[in-house]
Design a protein around this motif. Structure first.
Motif, PDB file in Angstrom:
ATOM      1  N   ARG A  52       0.694  -1.164   0.002  1.00  0.00           N
ATOM      2  CA  ARG A  52      -0.264   0.001   0.080  1.00  0.00           C
ATOM      3  C   ARG A  52       0.980   1.307  -0.030  1.00  0.00           C
ATOM      4  O   ARG A  52       0.629   2.184  -0.704  1.00  0.00           O
ATOM      5  CB  ARG A  52      -0.981  -0.066   1.109  1.00  0.00           C
ATOM      6  N   ALA A  53       1.863   1.242   0.712  1.00  0.00           N
ATOM      7  CA  ALA A  53       2.931   2.410   0.680  1.00  0.00           C
ATOM      8  C   ALA A  53       3.585   2.704  -0.680  1.00  0.00           C
ATOM      9  O   ALA A  53       3.510   4.029  -1.126  1.00  0.00           O
ATOM     10  CB  ALA A  53       4.118   2.223   1.885  1.00  0.00           C
ATOM     11  N   PHE A  54       4.012   1.539  -1.401  1.00  0.00           N
ATOM     12  CA  PHE A  54       4.463   1.911  -2.584  1.00  0.00           C
ATOM     13  C   PHE A  54       3.302   2.185  -3.687  1.00  0.00           C
ATOM     14  O   PHE A  54       3.676   3.014  -4.482  1.00  0.00           O
ATOM     15  CB  PHE A  54       4.937   0.480  -3.047  1.00  0.00           C
ATOM     16  N   ALA A  55       2.079   1.813  -3.371  1.00  0.00           N
ATOM     17  CA  ALA A  55       0.990   2.318  -4.350  1.00  0.00           C
ATOM     18  C   ALA A  55       0.655   3.653  -4.061  1.00  0.00           C
ATOM     19  O   ALA A  55       0.409   4.461  -5.026  1.00  0.00           O
ATOM     20  CB  ALA A  55      -0.282   1.310  -4.096  1.00  0.00           C
ATOM     21  N   ALA A  75      10.419   2.050  -7.623  1.00  0.00           N
ATOM     22  CA  ALA A  75      10.607   1.302  -6.730  1.00  0.00           C
ATOM     23  C   ALA A  75      12.401   1.412  -6.574  1.00  0.00           C
ATOM     24  O   ALA A  75      12.749   1.385  -5.184  1.00  0.00           O
ATOM     25  CB  ALA A  75      10.477  -0.241  -7.070  1.00  0.00           C
ATOM     26  N   GLY A  76      12.747   1.762  -7.558  1.00  0.00           N
ATOM     27  CA  GLY A  76      14.546   1.966  -7.385  1.00  0.00           C
ATOM     28  C   GLY A  76      15.008   3.210  -6.524  1.00  0.00           C
ATOM     29  O   GLY A  76      15.872   3.265  -5.975  1.00  0.00           O
ATOM     30  N   GLU A  77      13.940   4.007  -6.326  1.00  0.00           N
ATOM     31  CA  GLU A  77      14.096   5.211  -5.595  1.00  0.00           C
ATOM     32  C   GLU A  77      13.141   5.328  -4.378  1.00  0.00           C
ATOM     33  O   GLU A  77      12.882   6.554  -4.015  1.00  0.00           O
ATOM     34  CB  GLU A  77      14.030   6.457  -6.526  1.00  0.00           C
ATOM     35  N   THR A  78      12.729   4.147  -3.879  1.00  0.00           N
ATOM     36  CA  THR A  78      11.643   4.029  -2.796  1.00  0.00           C
ATOM     37  C   THR A  78      12.291   3.442  -1.645  1.00  0.00           C
ATOM     38  O   THR A  78      13.037   2.293  -1.722  1.00  0.00           O
ATOM     39  CB  THR A  78      10.488   3.383  -3.374  1.00  0.00           C
ATOM     40  N   THR A  79      12.037   3.954  -0.352  1.00  0.00           N
ATOM     41  CA  THR A  79      12.455   3.246   0.727  1.00  0.00           C
ATOM     42  C   THR A  79      11.127   2.981   1.533  1.00  0.00           C
ATOM     43  O   THR A  79      10.363   3.962   1.622  1.00  0.00           O
ATOM     44  CB  THR A  79      13.450   3.750   1.601  1.00  0.00           C
ATOM     45  N   ILE A  80      11.007   1.883   2.132  1.00  0.00           N
ATOM     46  CA  ILE A  80       9.858   1.622   2.923  1.00  0.00           C
ATOM     47  C   ILE A  80      10.262   0.814   4.271  1.00  0.00           C
ATOM     48  O   ILE A  80      11.099  -0.184   4.161  1.00  0.00           O
ATOM     49  CB  ILE A  80       8.704   0.591   2.357  1.00  0.00           C
ATOM     50  N   ASN A  94       2.040  -1.203  13.410  1.00  0.00           N
ATOM     51  CA  ASN A  94       3.254  -0.806  12.972  1.00  0.00           C
ATOM     52  C   ASN A  94       2.987   0.565  12.439  1.00  0.00           C
ATOM     53  O   ASN A  94       2.092   0.949  11.835  1.00  0.00           O
ATOM     54  CB  ASN A  94       3.668  -1.502  11.784  1.00  0.00           C
ATOM     55  N   ARG A  95       4.188   1.457  12.432  1.00  0.00           N
ATOM     56  CA  ARG A  95       4.252   2.648  11.902  1.00  0.00           C
ATOM     57  C   ARG A  95       4.791   2.361  10.284  1.00  0.00           C
ATOM     58  O   ARG A  95       5.663   1.557  10.307  1.00  0.00           O
ATOM     59  CB  ARG A  95       5.056   3.702  12.460  1.00  0.00           C
ATOM     60  N   VAL A  96       4.234   2.918   9.480  1.00  0.00           N
ATOM     61  CA  VAL A  96       4.647   2.650   8.012  1.00  0.00           C
ATOM     62  C   VAL A  96       5.518   3.855   7.482  1.00  0.00           C
ATOM     63  O   VAL A  96       4.902   4.724   7.444  1.00  0.00           O
ATOM     64  CB  VAL A  96       3.546   2.012   6.874  1.00  0.00           C
ATOM     65  N   LEU A  97       6.649   3.898   7.226  1.00  0.00           N
ATOM     66  CA  LEU A  97       7.332   5.007   6.687  1.00  0.00           C
ATOM     67  C   LEU A  97       7.689   4.764   5.204  1.00  0.00           C
ATOM     68  O   LEU A  97       8.560   3.895   4.632  1.00  0.00           O
ATOM     69  CB  LEU A  97       8.654   4.943   7.754  1.00  0.00           C
ATOM     70  N   LEU A  98       7.296   5.652   4.424  1.00  0.00           N
ATOM     71  CA  LEU A  98       7.681   5.650   3.081  1.00  0.00           C
ATOM     72  C   LEU A  98       8.714   7.026   2.690  1.00  0.00           C
ATOM     73  O   LEU A  98       8.348   8.110   3.197  1.00  0.00           O
ATOM     74  CB  LEU A  98       6.491   5.889   2.310  1.00  0.00           C
ATOM     75  N   ASP A  99       9.766   6.676   2.356  1.00  0.00           N
ATOM     76  CA  ASP A  99      10.950   7.560   2.182  1.00  0.00           C
ATOM     77  C   ASP A  99      10.924   8.470   3.385  1.00  0.00           C
ATOM     78  O   ASP A  99      10.820   9.732   3.350  1.00  0.00           O
ATOM     79  CB  ASP A  99      10.667   8.474   0.925  1.00  0.00           C
TER      80      ASP A  99
END
Length: 142
Positions: A52-55, A75-80, A94-99
């Motif tokens: 979901r975070a990537f979406a 995806a290559g420039e994404t951190t989760i 959980n806390r979900v951290l996107l970049d």
């Protein structure tokens, strides 16, 4: 049985424990996983939240959800990252951290859920996500 009394406490520290829960949407997988993780002191690696975070990032970047090459580049420039919630403060999710941005509250809606289903069909995205999940598990979640 408390976490201190758990038979899992006697397992050697170098050994990793993995519990996989599969089932249809709405069956309570996340609830069970959260309770098991808290009870046994394990990381709850919420794969659905990661998709979901990537979406969410794809939606924000206005990348068509059927553009496999565009999604792969994103995806290559994404951190989760996932950070365990704190049961004492009542925050068990959980806390979900996107970049590095906390998107926990932003990924729990139907638009993002639908987008997650669409981006997850691409083999390159699934492969990237599996590697990320393995890394998170090896690092203890962070």
């Amino acid at each position: 049985m408390s976490a201190e009394e758990s038979p899992l406490r006697s397992i050697e520290p170098a050994r990793k424990i993995i519990v996989a829960i599969d089932g249809p949407a709405g069956a309570g997988k996340s609830t069970i996983a959260r309770h098991l993780a808290r009870h046994f002191g394990l990381l709850n690696l919420e794969t659905g939240a990661m998709y979901r975070a990537f979406a969410l990032k794809a939606l924000r970047a206005d990348i068509p959800l059927d553009d496999g090459a565009g999604l792969e580049a994103l995806a290559g420039e994404t951190t989760i990252r996932l950070e365990p919630g704190n049961a004492e403060s009542g925050d068990e999710e959980n806390r979900v951290l996107l970049d590095a941005e906390d998107v926990t509250g932003l990924i729990r809606n139907q638009t993002v859920t639908d987008a997650a289903s669409r981006v997850s069909v691409f083999p390159a995205i699934r492969s990237w996500m599996v590697k990320l999940q393995q890394q998170l598990a090896a690092d203890g979640g962070s």
